[in-house]
Design an enzyme around this catalytic site. Structure first.
Site, mmCIF file in Angstrom:
data_model
loop_
_atom_site.group_PDB
_atom_site.id
_atom_site.type_symbol
_atom_site.label_atom_id
_atom_site.label_comp_id
_atom_site.label_asym_id
_atom_site.label_seq_id
_atom_site.Cartn_x
_atom_site.Cartn_y
_atom_site.Cartn_z
ATOM 1 N N GLN A 129 0.882 -1.170 0.000
ATOM 2 C CA GLN A 129 0.000 0.000 0.000
ATOM 3 C C GLN A 129 0.905 1.199 0.000
ATOM 4 O O GLN A 129 1.865 1.241 0.753
ATOM 5 C CB GLN A 129 -0.836 0.025 1.281
ATOM 6 C CG GLN A 129 -1.903 -1.015 1.353
ATOM 7 C CD GLN A 129 -3.206 -0.551 0.780
ATOM 8 O OE1 GLN A 129 -3.352 0.607 0.443
ATOM 9 N NE2 GLN A 129 -4.147 -1.457 0.647
ATOM 10 N N SER A 130 0.593 2.191 -0.814
ATOM 11 C CA SER A 130 1.654 3.193 -0.966
ATOM 12 C C SER A 130 1.876 4.125 0.211
ATOM 13 O O SER A 130 2.961 4.165 0.753
ATOM 14 C CB SER A 130 1.478 3.975 -2.249
ATOM 15 O OG SER A 130 0.151 4.278 -2.428
ATOM 16 N N SER A 131 0.903 4.883 0.643
ATOM 17 C CA SER A 131 1.228 5.831 1.705
ATOM 18 C C SER A 131 0.605 5.368 3.009
ATOM 19 O O SER A 131 -0.364 4.616 3.013
ATOM 20 C CB SER A 131 0.709 7.222 1.341
ATOM 21 O OG SER A 131 -0.692 7.187 1.363
ATOM 22 N N GLN A 156 -3.030 5.586 3.097
ATOM 23 C CA GLN A 156 -3.767 4.513 2.431
ATOM 24 C C GLN A 156 -3.845 3.281 3.307
ATOM 25 O O GLN A 156 -4.851 2.587 3.336
ATOM 26 C CB GLN A 156 -3.080 4.164 1.111
ATOM 27 C CG GLN A 156 -3.460 5.107 -0.012
ATOM 28 C CD GLN A 156 -2.866 4.656 -1.324
ATOM 29 O OE1 GLN A 156 -2.282 3.589 -1.421
ATOM 30 N NE2 GLN A 156 -3.022 5.479 -2.327
ATOM 31 N N GLY A 206 3.041 1.200 3.340
ATOM 32 C CA GLY A 206 3.305 2.619 3.565
ATOM 33 C C GLY A 206 4.472 3.143 2.756
ATOM 34 O O GLY A 206 4.966 4.220 3.021
#
Ligand SMILES: [Zn+2]
Length: 728
Positions: free
Chosen positions: A51-53, A56, A92
């Site tokens: 999951q990117s950030s 999110q 993240g």
């Protein structure tokens, strides 16, 4: 195992239907794709979750759940549950690059160790958003025969059709990311162009709920900011302003940005970076700016996240003037920027007035190449301005420096002369300034006292409001009240001390002293309390730059003072040089020297005469003296007195010649002469010995020589008494 599909495209279980999302735990009948072989199933299946950030990770739980459900999907494809490995270390982390993603590296490592039969991801191309990483993964998977799978199917990177599709998916994915980012950026920029994008407002401003930005309603916060700007005008450097604030215990007020105290005024100790940002921020001049410090991809590297770079004003993306309430006007803001630029240390800038004694450091410019001269201190009080062009550029030396005091003296005198007519006005202004400064500090104290008083009132009210039975709360509030009372008392004592040291109004004696000091500028200039930095500040107020023209073959230096306002004045100074040849009056000196020597004067007499006539030797080593004259004559080849036949009168001998005639050493002859056994004299310039001896004397000296052997201490008187020399 079905063998029906030869297109390379393979369908997920239940062709056309994605793997079960709604019921992740639902078991499906094991279905093997045509591409899955035993050797794949023998190895691990890796589910890569990303999951990117962090945002999110928190908010898009759904997507995460779906990624974890891939484990079941792998089981559906024939992998036993315990052979399915879940890598979710990159939660993240953005997919833009694999640089700091441990999970992705672990995935690659596992594949290259030939442990992996299948890699699963939610959408295959989301494994890596950068095409470089994605192709790297494809390459490695192709080498080790590892399959890739997502919700749409199973792919074999060794198959050219699958490879094409995977490549396309990667390209699309990257494009999608770029489009998304651009859209966000454009939205942000649009808002900024309207002057409405505020991430956070700096101290001295508050953002209202409606989005409007106004000056801080707290009077003291505003007063301190105004003080900082005024002090910078006066003192000229951030460092000086910083020390002024610290010395007077002045803190900067700002609003707390988060937490339970959010929005309240907080008093912070000033720091150099804070002041620097404050002076450079255009908001204080009422301007809205965006894009002052964009990301600089060049400076991005491992461990360097804040790769941002300050841009000059002309390159800002958005600059809208006069849209916000201002503390200073735009001209003053630009002047501050200029001043900050000048304060920087370097050959292109003037720099701040520092503690060194050299008056013109930073202002003095080489007349030959136009670069700023560098000040160096060889030892205390002996400063030197030198041009370092040849050193920094590795070229031949064409520029020369000059001793600082030589130029400083003339410029200092000129500055004092320029100030003289304004002395009275200056002294009046000085008293006013001191008065204003004290009033300002007094006002600051009053505001602090008021604030303390308010705090006491507030804590007392809170204490009064609580029911006495509620002892726990009452006790805490009582402590707070006492604490605020203590602080108020402390502040009051500090204030009393301040008032005793600096009464709000100048006393009559103080005023008289300021007036008398300012009236006698030269005395004030030389006064022990006047620091070199003070003098430099005065010079900098009047003088823009000083250009010196130093020629290697001359001891005269051309000094051009460029005054503020465009006026220039020319001056000549004499610098100390190393060699006689560098002196402009060298020819005159030598001809005079020759004249005097020819006239038969002794070296001491020549030195005296030269001093009288205003000649001086190089290096400024004081006036001429005998030894110096002798050295000069002999070094110039003018004092080789033996070459002059007229040196010797009849019956006179150079010692060496007499020694040869008698068979005696020169030192013995000199010894005889000093004892008075032989007539002699010294040449005026070089001090060469000349002996006098006629035929009788030679006879006597031969006898003396015959008696003079080692161990003899006494001679007959007749042998040691020279003949009376005939008068000329
Ligand atoms: Zn130069």
């Amino acid at each position: 195992m079905s063998n029906a599909d030869d297109t390379g495209m393979d369908q997920a279980p239940g062709s056309g239907q994605p793997f079960p999302e709604a019921e992740p735990t639902a078991r499906r009948t094991p279905f093997r794709s045509a591409k899955i072989h035993e050797r794949h199933v023998e190895r691990l299946a890796i589910v890569y979750v990303r999951q990117s950030s962090p945002q999110q990770v928190l908010e898009h739980r759904e997507s995460r759940e779906r990624q974890y459900a891939l484990a079941d999907y792998a089981a559906g494809l024939g992998w036993p549950h315990e052979r399915v490995l879940l890598i979710d270390e990159d939660q993240g982390h953005s997919g833009k690059s694999a640089a700091d993603r441990a999970g992705f590296h672990r995935l690659l490592a596992e594949v290259t160790m030939d442990h992996v039969g299948l890699v699963l991801g939610l959408e295959m191309s989301r494994l890596a958003r950068s095409n470089k990483d994605w192709h790297h993964l494809l390459e490695v998977c192709a080498v080790f025969g590892t399959l890739l799978a997502d919700q749409d199917g199973v792919y074999d990177p060794r198959d050219s059709n699958d490879r094409l599709l995977l490549g396309l998916k990667g390209t699309m994915s990257e494009f999608e990311l770029v489009t998304m980012r651009n859209r966000l950026e454009r939205g942000k920029l649009n808002k900024a162009e309207r002057g409405e994008l505020f991430l956070a407002v700096p101290a001295g401003y508050v953002k209202l709920p409606g989005g409007e930005v106004v000056q801080d309603p707290d009077e003291q916060v505003r007063a301190v900011l105004a003080l900082v700007f005024d002090k910078f005008d006066e003192l000229g450097s951030i460092y000086a302003v910083f020390h002024y604030l610290i010395r007077n215990g002045i803190r900067l007020g700002g609003r707390v940005r988060g937490g339970p105290q959010r929005g309240q005024v907080e008093w912070r100790r000033p720091s150099l970076p804070t002041l620097w940002q404050l002076l450079r921020h255009p908001i204080y001049a009422g301007a809205y700016a965006f894009g002052r410090r964009p990301l600089d991809p060049k400076r991005r590297g491992p461990g360097c996240k804040a790769a941002k770079r300050w841009l000059p004003l002309e390159e800002w993306k958005v600059l809208k003037r006069d849209v916000l309430p201002a503390y200073i006007n735009w001209e003053r803001y630009l002047a501050n920027l200029r001043r900050l630029g000048q304060n920087r240390l370097g050959p292109e800038s003037v720099g701040t007035a520092r503690r060194g004694t050299a008056l013109l450091s930073g202002l003095i410019v080489c007349g030959t190449c136009g670069l700023r001269l560098q000040t160096s201190y060889r030892h205390v009080g002996n400063a030197f301005y030198g041009c370092t062009r040849h050193l920094t550029r590795g070229t031949e030396q064409t520029c020369y420096g000059v001793k600082a005091s030589v130029v400083d003296d003339v410029v200092g005198a000129q500055v004092l002369r320029a100030l003289e007519p304004a002395a009275l006005e200056l002294s009046l202004q000085a008293t006013q300034d001191i008065q204003k400064e004290r009033e300002r500090l007094a006002q600051h104290w009053q505001q602090q006292l008021q604030r303390a008083q308010y705090e006491v009132e507030r804590t007392r009210r809170q204490y009064d409001a609580v029911e006495p039975e509620n002892r726990l709360v009452a006790r805490t509030l009582e402590q707070r009240w006492e604490e605020s009372l203590r602080q108020q008392q402390q502040l009051q004592e500090d204030h009393d001390r301040f008032v005793r040291e600096q009464p709000p109004a100048l006393t009559a004696a103080e005023r008289a002293r300021v007036l008398s000091l300012a009236a006698d500028l030269p005395a004030l200039w030389q006064a022990p309390g006047t620091t070199p930095a003070d003098r430099k500040e005065v010079v900098r107020c009047l003088v823009e730059r000083v250009v010196v023209q130093v020629r290697p073959d001359s001891n005269h230096v051309g000094v051009t003072i460029h005054w503020h306002g465009g006026l220039t004045t020319e001056h000549q100074v004499v610098r100390p040089v190393r060699r006689y040849e560098q002196m402009d009056d060298f020819a005159a000196l030598m001809s005079r020297l020759e004249e005097l020597r020819a006239a038969g004067h002794s070296a001491a007499a020549i030195a005296e005469k030269l001093n009288e006539e205003g000649f001086s030797p190089p290096k400024r080593c004081g006036p001429f003296f005998a030894e110096l004259v002798r050295q000069l004559l002999s070094r110039r080849g003018l004092a080789n007195e033996k070459t002059y036949a007229d040196q010797l009168t009849p019956q006179e001998w150079w010692l060496a010649d007499l020694g040869r005639a008698l068979g005696v050493t020169v030192s013995k002859l000199r010894d005889w002469m000093l004892r008075g056994w032989l007539h002699g004299r010294q040449t005026p310039a070089q001090g060469l010995w000349i002996a006098w001896a006629d035929r009788d004397e030679l006879k006597r000296l031969r006898k003396l020589k015959a008696r003079s052997t080692r161990g003899v201490v006494s001679y007959p008187e007749g042998l040691t008494t020279p003949k009376k020399r005939p008068q000329k």
